[in-house]
Design a protein around this motif. Structure first.
Motif, PDB file in Angstrom:
ATOM      1  N   GLY A  76       0.804  -1.216   0.000  1.00  0.00           N
ATOM      2  CA  GLY A  76       0.000   0.000   0.000  1.00  0.00           C
ATOM      3  C   GLY A  76       0.833   1.260   0.000  1.00  0.00           C
ATOM      4  O   GLY A  76       0.509   2.240  -0.689  1.00  0.00           O
ATOM      5  N   ASN A  77       1.930   1.279   0.779  1.00  0.00           N
ATOM      6  CA  ASN A  77       2.786   2.457   0.813  1.00  0.00           C
ATOM      7  C   ASN A  77       3.436   2.707  -0.541  1.00  0.00           C
ATOM      8  O   ASN A  77       3.542   3.846  -1.003  1.00  0.00           O
ATOM      9  CB  ASN A  77       3.856   2.297   1.889  1.00  0.00           C
ATOM     10  CG  ASN A  77       3.274   2.331   3.291  1.00  0.00           C
ATOM     11  OD1 ASN A  77       2.381   3.116   3.585  1.00  0.00           O
ATOM     12  ND2 ASN A  77       3.766   1.461   4.158  1.00  0.00           N
ATOM     13  N   ALA A  78       3.878   1.638  -1.206  1.00  0.00           N
ATOM     14  CA  ALA A  78       4.472   1.783  -2.529  1.00  0.00           C
ATOM     15  C   ALA A  78       3.442   2.261  -3.548  1.00  0.00           C
ATOM     16  O   ALA A  78       3.766   3.059  -4.440  1.00  0.00           O
ATOM     17  CB  ALA A  78       5.082   0.460  -2.971  1.00  0.00           C
ATOM     18  N   SER A  79       2.214   1.807  -3.412  1.00  0.00           N
ATOM     19  CA  SER A  79       1.160   2.251  -4.326  1.00  0.00           C
ATOM     20  C   SER A  79       0.953   3.755  -4.231  1.00  0.00           C
ATOM     21  O   SER A  79       0.800   4.445  -5.253  1.00  0.00           O
ATOM     22  CB  SER A  79      -0.152   1.527  -4.012  1.00  0.00           C
ATOM     23  OG  SER A  79      -0.019   0.143  -4.167  1.00  0.00           O
ATOM     24  N   ARG A  80       0.929   4.266  -2.994  1.00  0.00           N
ATOM     25  CA  ARG A  80       0.768   5.719  -2.835  1.00  0.00           C
ATOM     26  C   ARG A  80       1.927   6.467  -3.484  1.00  0.00           C
ATOM     27  O   ARG A  80       1.733   7.496  -4.147  1.00  0.00           O
ATOM     28  CB  ARG A  80       0.679   6.081  -1.351  1.00  0.00           C
ATOM     29  CG  ARG A  80      -0.539   5.523  -0.642  1.00  0.00           C
ATOM     30  CD  ARG A  80      -0.879   6.318   0.614  1.00  0.00           C
ATOM     31  NE  ARG A  80       0.257   6.568   1.467  1.00  0.00           N
ATOM     32  CZ  ARG A  80       0.734   5.723   2.386  1.00  0.00           C
ATOM     33  NH1 ARG A  80       0.162   4.541   2.545  1.00  0.00           N
ATOM     34  NH2 ARG A  80       1.765   6.051   3.139  1.00  0.00           N
ATOM     35  N   CYS A  81       3.135   5.951  -3.302  1.00  0.00           N
ATOM     36  CA  CYS A  81       4.300   6.626  -3.879  1.00  0.00           C
ATOM     37  C   CYS A  81       4.265   6.587  -5.410  1.00  0.00           C
ATOM     38  O   CYS A  81       4.672   7.561  -6.067  1.00  0.00           O
ATOM     39  CB  CYS A  81       5.583   5.986  -3.355  1.00  0.00           C
ATOM     40  SG  CYS A  81       5.932   6.373  -1.626  1.00  0.00           S
ATOM     41  N   ILE A  82       3.767   5.505  -5.974  1.00  0.00           N
ATOM     42  CA  ILE A  82       3.630   5.458  -7.435  1.00  0.00           C
ATOM     43  C   ILE A  82       2.645   6.515  -7.906  1.00  0.00           C
ATOM     44  O   ILE A  82       2.862   7.182  -8.924  1.00  0.00           O
ATOM     45  CB  ILE A  82       3.207   4.051  -7.890  1.00  0.00           C
ATOM     46  CG1 ILE A  82       4.390   3.095  -7.799  1.00  0.00           C
ATOM     47  CG2 ILE A  82       2.656   4.086  -9.321  1.00  0.00           C
ATOM     48  CD1 ILE A  82       4.102   1.694  -8.268  1.00  0.00           C
TER      49      ILE A  82
END
Length: 272
Positions: A76-82
């Protein structure tokens, strides 16, 4: 022969990854590179490597590799950063985008700040699955936990004092518990006042990390299931906090939190 790979270091609530636009910088062995680049002293230093690519079914795709080289289904954290990356880098001008992951297509709603760049992102994480209480047996110090799948498996344990947990000692033992032959992410959670939950995480394939987005979702769902919180809660992790809403209308979990760019860089890759 050497090739220079452009990357961006980003973090969501302290969960930091190396982001590479795979459409411009294709990588042949991302698992091996994740191991090398994630090392803090001889590499870039991170929780893993994230590749941003094209998709036939969504606006963008995401592949994520842990620091040990294993491929994760979702973060989820990586998704936000993308979401922040593709908007701030001009790859899209839309504030709602879709992301193709191994856990299915996720919808990101991007929230620009006063400077026009993305400050926070809301991710539709989908519906939690396989919700159940598990008996861990003797010898672990924690008898029962809550199993929640957010596209990847989580074991949530509620404790009176999360800071007292020796996470480095118990985390790897629970990750490899016989009930979870493929390994599992482990969250220890303490209920605070005002709808807040303090959480620490041992991530499968990465160890202790500052935050875990899917883990925060699993923790909030588990807390609501056992009636420790309402369906909306703020999860406070070592690296920051996110707001989780388990929406009654559609049964989906929505996570809202920040996404931060740390720096851009280049790293040399030797090729044959």
């Amino acid at each position: 022969m050497t090739q220079k790979i452009r990357f961006t270091k980003m973090h969501g609530a302290g969960n930091d990854y190396i982001y590479v636009d795979a459409t411009r910088n294709p990588l042949q062995n991302p698992g091996e590179l994740s191991v090398a680049w994630s090392r803090p002293h001889t590499g870039i230093g991170s929780d893993g490597l994230v590749l941003i690519g094209r998709s036939d079914v969504a606006d963008f795709s995401m592949r994520i590799f842990n620091a040990d080289g294993s491929e994760a289904r979702m973060c989820g954290n990586a998704s936000r950063c993308i979401g922040k990356y593709v908007y701030d880098e001009g790859l899209t001008n839309r504030t709602t985008v879709t992301l193709d992951t191994l856990s299915g297509i996720k919808t990101l709603v991007l929230h620009p700040g006063p400077d026009g760049r993305i400050a926070t992102v809301t991710v539709d994480m989908g519906a939690p699955r396989d919700l159940r209480t598990v008996d861990l047996g003797d010898g672990y110090g924690f008898r029962h936990g809550q199993f929640v799948s957010m596209g990847n498996p989580h074991l949530v344990l509620f404790v009176p004092d999360v800071e007292a947990v020796d996470l480095a000692a118990i985390g790897p033992r629970l990750e490899r518990h016989p009930q979870f032959p493929g390994g599992i992410n482990v969250e220890f959670a303490q209920i605070l006042s005002g709808g807040r939950i303090r959480m620490r995480v041992w991530e499968r394939g990465s160890g202790i990390t500052q935050a875990c987005g899917t883990g925060a979702c699993a923790t909030a769902v588990a807390a609501s299931l056992v009636r420790l919180t309402e369906r909306t809660a703020t999860v406070v992790m070592d690296g920051g906090e996110v707001t989780i809403e388990w929406r009654e209308s559609d049964g989906h979990v929505y996570m809202t939190g920040g996404a931060v760019k740390v720096f851009d860089g280049e790293i040399e890759l030797t090729t044959e």
